[in-house]
Design a protein around this motif. Structure first.
Motif, PDB file in Angstrom:
ATOM      1  N   TYR A 116      62.878  88.373   0.513  1.00 52.03           N
ATOM      2  CA  TYR A 116      61.847  87.923  -0.443  1.00 52.03           C
ATOM      3  C   TYR A 116      61.575  86.429  -0.271  1.00 52.03           C
ATOM      4  O   TYR A 116      60.422  85.995  -0.206  1.00 52.03           O
ATOM      5  N   GLY A 117      62.653  85.644  -0.181  1.00 53.83           N
ATOM      6  CA  GLY A 117      62.488  84.194  -0.037  1.00 53.83           C
ATOM      7  C   GLY A 117      61.796  83.820   1.254  1.00 53.83           C
ATOM      8  O   GLY A 117      60.917  82.947   1.271  1.00 53.83           O
ATOM      9  N   ARG A 141      58.226  84.708   0.873  1.00 46.78           N
ATOM     10  CA  ARG A 141      57.578  83.926  -0.179  1.00 46.78           C
ATOM     11  C   ARG A 141      57.159  82.546   0.323  1.00 46.78           C
ATOM     12  O   ARG A 141      56.108  82.027  -0.054  1.00 46.78           O
ATOM     13  N   ARG A 177      56.491  81.977   3.328  1.00 45.89           N
ATOM     14  CA  ARG A 177      55.675  82.292   4.500  1.00 45.89           C
ATOM     15  C   ARG A 177      56.361  81.992   5.833  1.00 45.89           C
ATOM     16  O   ARG A 177      55.705  81.844   6.865  1.00 45.89           O
ATOM     17  N   GLU A 191      53.285  88.394   6.559  1.00 50.58           N
ATOM     18  CA  GLU A 191      53.063  89.796   6.225  1.00 50.58           C
ATOM     19  C   GLU A 191      53.027  90.678   7.470  1.00 50.58           C
ATOM     20  O   GLU A 191      53.493  91.829   7.444  1.00 50.58           O
ATOM     21  N   ALA A 242      57.504  90.234  -1.821  1.00 52.85           N
ATOM     22  CA  ALA A 242      56.857  88.938  -1.959  1.00 52.85           C
ATOM     23  C   ALA A 242      55.345  89.056  -2.087  1.00 52.85           C
ATOM     24  O   ALA A 242      54.683  88.168  -2.631  1.00 52.85           O
ATOM     25  N   SER A 243      54.799  90.167  -1.578  1.00 53.38           N
ATOM     26  CA  SER A 243      53.347  90.365  -1.666  1.00 53.38           C
ATOM     27  C   SER A 243      52.948  91.179  -2.887  1.00 53.38           C
ATOM     28  O   SER A 243      51.760  91.405  -3.133  1.00 53.38           O
ATOM     29  N   SER A 298      52.431  91.925  -6.896  1.00 57.82           N
ATOM     30  CA  SER A 298      52.044  91.130  -8.059  1.00 57.82           C
ATOM     31  C   SER A 298      52.499  91.825  -9.336  1.00 57.82           C
ATOM     32  O   SER A 298      52.495  93.044  -9.421  1.00 57.82           O
TER      33      SER A 298
END
Length: 308
Positions: free
Chosen positions: A19-20, A23, A25, A29, A215-216, A218
């Motif tokens: 995730y980090g 997040r 980048r 993705e 991370a993507s 919402s």
């Protein structure tokens, strides 16, 4: 309970690392999509094939366990559907919400984590429950969405379902493994070492991919997503517990594995289905994020309560 929680920490730490990385980048993705594809089509498939090749169909299929898990999962499916109808949602939205409330991340998270926490004896019942999720409930979603959109059943629905099952690498890997097991032949050493090496990559890569994919996601429509997360993390294991302990009693270890599997957070493939059909992807996305975050505590609690 603390001991079990500490054993689960490395698994969720890997999710947090993914995730980090995504997040900030550092892990884009496109890389997440490629890693997920590697896990789904290669590493996890190798793990499932190796496990299945060492098991017989009779070792995996237990009619009482299948009935208990099916009953518990169907119960939460119906509750989620009923709540959706009370909120005046249409059939296809109710179906995707029910799928969110009842299908856990058994492949990417449950199989590698529970096999290590509960031992390899947990693999056979996990494969059984994974197969039920993939064959029964994924097919049910296709049927309900198609009926909602076309207003009728058709033979084409079953062709679509069949094609989806044949193309699913997890189903193919399990069937191929069982075919090897049924033949009475063991895997050649070089093949066994190959699938073992490839399968060992499944756990860290799958956990990292889960985190990176989160991370993507919402956190929108929190009220609905919070309810779906509660249904998945609390109601699903509770209903499955009713199935394995009361309705169709099974041995304590099998019961523990079933309830622990039911306690897993929402599966990522539910989001893929929601996105594919264009049905409420935001609330599914949020439910995956919320349920995964809270499962750090709930999964270890459930395992501590049911582990014999």
């Amino acid at each position: 309970m603390l001991a079990i929680f500490l054993k689960t920490v490395p698994f969720f730490a890997l999710i947090g690392l993914g995730y980090g990385a995504a997040r900030i980048r550092f892990f884009p993705e496109a890389a997440t999509a490629a890693l997920t594809k590697f896990v789904f089509y290669f590493a996890l498939s190798a793990m499932l094939f190796r496990f299945s090749a060492s098991l017989s169909i009779s070792a995996i299929f237990d009619a009482r366990l299948a009935a208990a898990y099916l009953a518990g999962t169907l119960a939460v499916y119906l509750v989620a559907t009923g709540v959706a109808f009370l909120r005046r949602q249409d059939l296809q939205t109710a179906a995707i919400e029910a799928q969110t409330a009842s299908i856990g991340n058994t492949g990417f998270l449950g199989l590698p984590m529970l096999a290590l926490l509960l031992g390899e004896a947990a693999v056979a019942p996990i494969i059984l429950m994974l197969s039920i999720d993939l064959i029964v409930f994924a097919s049910l979603l296709v049927i309900l969405v198609t009926v909602a959109r076309e207003g009728r059943m058709s033979l084409g629905i079953f062709a679509t379902i069949g094609a989806g099952l044949v193309k699913n690498p997890m189903i193919v890997s399990i069937v191929a493994g069982l075919a090897v097991s049924s033949s009475g032949q063991s895997l050649p050493t070089v093949v066994d070492e190959f699938v073992t090496l490839l399968g060992n990559a499944a756990t860290p890569c799958a956990l990292f991919a889960i985190g990176a994919s989160l991370a993507s996601k919402s956190a929108e429509r929190l009220a609905v997503s919070g309810w779906l997360s509660f249904a998945k993390l609390v109601l699903h294991p509770l209903f499955v517990a009713g199935g394995v302990y009361l309705l169709f009693p099974v041995p304590p270890f099998q019961a523990a594995v079933a309830v622990a599997t039911a306690a897993l957070p929402v599966a990522g493939n539910v989001y893929m289905l929601a996105q594919h059909y264009g049905i409420a992807p935001q609330r599914v996305s949020a439910a995956i994020l919320i349920s995964t975050a809270f499962s750090i505590l709930t999964v270890s609690t459930v395992i501590a309560l049911v582990n014999p």
